[in-house]
Design a protein around this motif. Sequence first.
Motif, PDB file in Angstrom:
ATOM      1  N   ALA A   1       0.817  -1.225   0.000  1.00 40.50           N
ATOM      2  CA  ALA A   1       0.000   0.000   0.000  1.00 40.50           C
ATOM      3  C   ALA A   1       0.841   1.261   0.000  1.00 40.50           C
ATOM      4  O   ALA A   1       0.416   2.304  -0.524  1.00 40.50           O
ATOM      5  CB  ALA A   1      -0.934   0.002   1.205  1.00 40.50           C
ATOM      6  N   ILE A   2       2.027   1.213   0.572  1.00 37.54           N
ATOM      7  CA  ILE A   2       2.832   2.420   0.776  1.00 37.54           C
ATOM      8  C   ILE A   2       3.410   2.949  -0.519  1.00 37.54           C
ATOM      9  O   ILE A   2       3.743   4.137  -0.634  1.00 37.54           O
ATOM     10  CB  ILE A   2       3.960   2.148   1.809  1.00 37.54           C
ATOM     11  N   TYR A   3       3.531   2.108  -1.554  1.00 28.97           N
ATOM     12  CA  TYR A   3       4.153   2.550  -2.801  1.00 28.97           C
ATOM     13  C   TYR A   3       3.294   3.548  -3.574  1.00 28.97           C
ATOM     14  O   TYR A   3       3.800   4.221  -4.482  1.00 28.97           O
ATOM     15  CB  TYR A   3       4.479   1.348  -3.688  1.00 28.97           C
ATOM     16  N   ALA A   4       2.019   3.652  -3.248  1.00 29.09           N
ATOM     17  CA  ALA A   4       1.120   4.542  -3.974  1.00 29.09           C
ATOM     18  C   ALA A   4       1.040   5.930  -3.353  1.00 29.09           C
ATOM     19  O   ALA A   4       0.186   6.734  -3.749  1.00 29.09           O
ATOM     20  CB  ALA A   4      -0.275   3.928  -4.061  1.00 29.09           C
TER      21      ALA A   4
ATOM     22  N   LYS B   1      11.431   1.744   5.970  1.00 29.53           N
ATOM     23  CA  LYS B   1      11.292   2.055   7.393  1.00 29.53           C
ATOM     24  C   LYS B   1      10.307   1.105   8.071  1.00 29.53           C
ATOM     25  O   LYS B   1      10.521   0.687   9.211  1.00 29.53           O
ATOM     26  CB  LYS B   1      10.861   3.511   7.569  1.00 29.53           C
ATOM     27  N   PHE B   2       9.227   0.771   7.373  1.00 31.65           N
ATOM     28  CA  PHE B   2       8.268  -0.196   7.919  1.00 31.65           C
ATOM     29  C   PHE B   2       8.935  -1.547   8.131  1.00 31.65           C
ATOM     30  O   PHE B   2       8.860  -2.145   9.200  1.00 31.65           O
ATOM     31  CB  PHE B   2       7.084  -0.322   6.961  1.00 31.65           C
ATOM     32  N   LEU B   3       9.614  -2.025   7.097  1.00 31.19           N
ATOM     33  CA  LEU B   3      10.207  -3.363   7.152  1.00 31.19           C
ATOM     34  C   LEU B   3      11.354  -3.448   8.161  1.00 31.19           C
ATOM     35  O   LEU B   3      11.567  -4.499   8.773  1.00 31.19           O
ATOM     36  CB  LEU B   3      10.703  -3.772   5.768  1.00 31.19           C
TER      37      LEU B   3
ATOM     38  N   PRO C   1       4.877   0.397  15.337  1.00 29.70           N
ATOM     39  CA  PRO C   1       5.463  -0.930  15.630  1.00 29.70           C
ATOM     40  C   PRO C   1       4.683  -2.093  15.034  1.00 29.70           C
ATOM     41  O   PRO C   1       3.504  -2.288  15.315  1.00 29.70           O
ATOM     42  CB  PRO C   1       5.444  -0.978  17.160  1.00 29.70           C
ATOM     43  N   MET C   2       5.375  -2.848  14.197  1.00 33.69           N
ATOM     44  CA  MET C   2       4.794  -4.030  13.564  1.00 33.69           C
ATOM     45  C   MET C   2       5.863  -5.102  13.387  1.00 33.69           C
ATOM     46  O   MET C   2       5.790  -6.176  13.955  1.00 33.69           O
ATOM     47  CB  MET C   2       4.195  -3.668  12.193  1.00 33.69           C
ATOM     48  N   CYS C   3       6.880  -4.779  12.576  1.00 31.41           N
ATOM     49  CA  CYS C   3       7.897  -5.767  12.221  1.00 31.41           C
ATOM     50  C   CYS C   3       8.928  -5.964  13.322  1.00 31.41           C
ATOM     51  O   CYS C   3       9.620  -6.993  13.334  1.00 31.41           O
ATOM     52  CB  CYS C   3       8.601  -5.344  10.934  1.00 31.41           C
ATOM     53  N   GLU C   4       9.038  -5.039  14.235  1.00 30.97           N
ATOM     54  CA  GLU C   4      10.102  -5.050  15.236  1.00 30.97           C
ATOM     55  C   GLU C   4       9.695  -5.655  16.570  1.00 30.97           C
ATOM     56  O   GLU C   4      10.328  -5.418  17.607  1.00 30.97           O
ATOM     57  CB  GLU C   4      10.627  -3.622  15.462  1.00 30.97           C
ATOM     58  N   LEU C   5       8.645  -6.464  16.595  1.00 30.33           N
ATOM     59  CA  LEU C   5       8.107  -6.970  17.857  1.00 30.33           C
ATOM     60  C   LEU C   5       8.803  -8.216  18.376  1.00 30.33           C
ATOM     61  O   LEU C   5       8.470  -8.685  19.455  1.00 30.33           O
ATOM     62  CB  LEU C   5       6.608  -7.246  17.710  1.00 30.33           C
ATOM     63  N   GLY C   6       9.748  -8.755  17.620  1.00 29.47           N
ATOM     64  CA  GLY C   6      10.473  -9.937  18.077  1.00 29.47           C
ATOM     65  C   GLY C   6       9.968 -11.238  17.499  1.00 29.47           C
ATOM     66  O   GLY C   6      10.025 -12.280  18.154  1.00 29.47           O
TER      67      GLY C   6
END
Length: 220
Positions: free
Chosen positions: A38-41, A51-53, A60-65
């Motif tokens: 979605a962010i590419y649009a 930054k998300f990845l 906080p999404m990808c950095e939760l462990g």
Amino acid sequence: MKLLLTSAGIKNKSIHDALVGMLDKPIAECSALCIPTAIYAISGGADKAWKFLSGQAETPMCELGWKSLGVLELTALPSIDKELWVPMVKETDVLLVNGGDPLYLCYWMRQSGLADLLPSLRAVYVGLSAGSMVMAPNIGKDFVGWTPPNGGDETLGLVDFAMFPHLDHEMLPDNTMANAERWAAGLQGPAYAMDDQTAIKVIDGEVEVVSEGQWKLLQS
């Protein structure tokens, strides 16, 4: 199907606890697939995707462990055999779906075939902003940016309510409650205005708001 529909990711303990409660094992034992599409649009999408990845987006999404992380780029899927990605999606514990443009995300969910798979998946679906809004029947004309080939504001309709995220955000002066109420008046069915400290949990159709902030159910 289990959905955790957030405005800005896992922003507080209440939302974190809700996520843990939806999983059948600890986060450290769960595999996750990240969907940045979605962010590419929107402007600066490539930078925002990274930054998300990489866990630098303040949502906080990808950095939760997670035990493992993979990237599922929806725009690539129509060009490859389903055998290369469908088994992985069926086996993963969590889908982490980034924000951006909800109609662009909806288009590629359908084009890729992921939309058809979603209702049968065992994974917990965690949406961020547009990643949450795409589950609604419609997003309302205020949120139309990228225009799909057939026009309109229709999204997946996997829940029966719409969402107005980032309520009263300091960087989004138009995201006021008054504007949310005007937005909701143009929709059919219930709609939630929600700030970044709020998420909506949906399990087998049962809806629960999880919040340490501000939200309001708006009936159109």
